[in-house]
Design a protein around this motif. Structure first.
Motif, short mmCIF file in Angstrom:
data_model
loop_
_atom_site.label_atom_id
_atom_site.label_comp_id
_atom_site.label_asym_id
_atom_site.label_seq_id
_atom_site.Cartn_x
_atom_site.Cartn_y
_atom_site.Cartn_z
N GLU A 146 0.76 -1.12 0.00
CA GLU A 146 0.37 0.08 0.02
C GLU A 146 0.79 1.28 -0.02
OE1 GLU A 146 -3.96 -1.71 2.34
OE2 GLU A 146 -2.10 -0.76 3.49
N ILE A 147 1.84 1.32 0.93
CA ILE A 147 2.69 2.45 0.78
C ILE A 147 3.67 2.51 -0.60
CG2 ILE A 147 5.08 3.26 1.97
CD1 ILE A 147 4.24 1.67 4.46
N LYS A 148 3.98 1.36 -0.93
CA LYS A 148 4.40 1.57 -2.38
C LYS A 148 3.51 1.93 -3.50
CE LYS A 148 7.11 -1.28 -5.73
NZ LYS A 148 7.49 -2.81 -5.90
N LYS A 149 2.18 1.62 -3.46
CA LYS A 149 1.37 2.10 -4.42
C LYS A 149 0.86 3.68 -4.15
CE LYS A 149 -1.94 0.30 -7.33
NZ LYS A 149 -1.66 -0.42 -8.46
N LEU A 150 0.80 4.06 -2.98
CA LEU A 150 0.49 5.48 -2.71
C LEU A 150 1.79 6.20 -3.09
CD1 LEU A 150 -1.07 4.86 0.89
CD2 LEU A 150 -2.17 6.04 -1.13
N LYS A 151 2.93 5.97 -2.92
CA LYS A 151 4.24 6.83 -3.13
C LYS A 151 4.21 6.62 -4.59
CE LYS A 151 6.81 6.30 0.97
NZ LYS A 151 7.96 5.85 1.74
N GLN A 152 4.15 5.76 -5.42
CA GLN A 152 4.14 5.66 -6.90
C GLN A 152 3.13 6.63 -7.52
OE1 GLN A 152 3.41 1.75 -7.69
NE2 GLN A 152 5.67 1.06 -7.92
N ALA A 153 2.06 6.77 -6.71
CA ALA A 153 0.60 7.74 -7.31
C ALA A 153 1.18 9.01 -7.09
CB ALA A 153 -0.27 7.52 -6.79
N LEU A 154 2.27 9.45 -6.00
CA LEU A 154 2.63 10.91 -5.97
C LEU A 154 3.65 11.30 -6.75
CD1 LEU A 154 3.02 10.55 -1.89
CD2 LEU A 154 1.25 11.96 -3.30
N LYS A 155 4.21 10.55 -7.58
CA LYS A 155 5.08 10.84 -8.47
C LYS A 155 4.75 11.42 -9.68
CE LYS A 155 8.67 7.47 -6.83
NZ LYS A 155 9.28 6.61 -7.21
#
Length: 155
Positions: A146-155
């Motif tokens: 979930e953290i990885k997916k959220l951080k990817q979406a922020l880029k």
């Protein structure tokens, strides 16, 4: 449990209602059990209370959120927060296990719960375009993916 989860939002799966539909987050007291609350989301709170009189006692508070997604995010933040007691293994509410909504019971101080939900709602609704960053900062116990997916979406 159900469709309305952070997991389904992140995987862009269908929710129980359209993601952008205004949705309420609510708190009810669990009848006859001190300091236990039924929390959840709904577009029809009156109907929700009628659905399970064992879990829904006196109404504590309701917040209207601008989207179902935001209501789910607030719910996830509360349900994953270890500072509120969870129902599994707790003798006060053990007799309610098996009733739909049992896993959304939380134990704790009413004033603290209401103040915390108010903070979560205000902080999320004040900057609705930044919900991914909000989730990273306000949802405890996020899974690694979930953290990885959220951080990817922020880029």
């Amino acid at each position: 449990y159900g469709w309305d989860t952070l997991e389904n939002i992140l995987e862009e799966k269908q929710l129980a209602a359209p993601e952008d539909r205004p949705t309420d987050y609510y708190i009810f007291k669990v009848p006859k059990i001190q300091n236990w609350f039924k929390v959840g989301i709904s577009v029809d709170i009156k109907n929700r209370k009628r659905s399970s009189l064992e879990l829904y006692g006196d109404h504590v508070s309701t917040w209207e959120l601008s989207s179902r997604r935001n209501a789910i995010l607030v719910e996830t933040a509360i349900l994953r927060d270890d500072s509120f007691k969870k129902p599994l293994g707790d003798i006060d509410v053990a007799h309610l296990e098996g009733i739909g909504g049992f896993y959304e019971l939380r134990g704790g101080d009413e004033k603290l719960l209401v103040e915390y939900v108010s903070y979560l709602v205000d902080s999320l609704e004040s900057d609705i375009d930044d919900w991914k960053q909000w989730a990273l900062e306000n949802i405890p116990n996020l899974r690694t993916w979930e953290i990885k997916k959220l951080k990817q979406a922020l880029k």
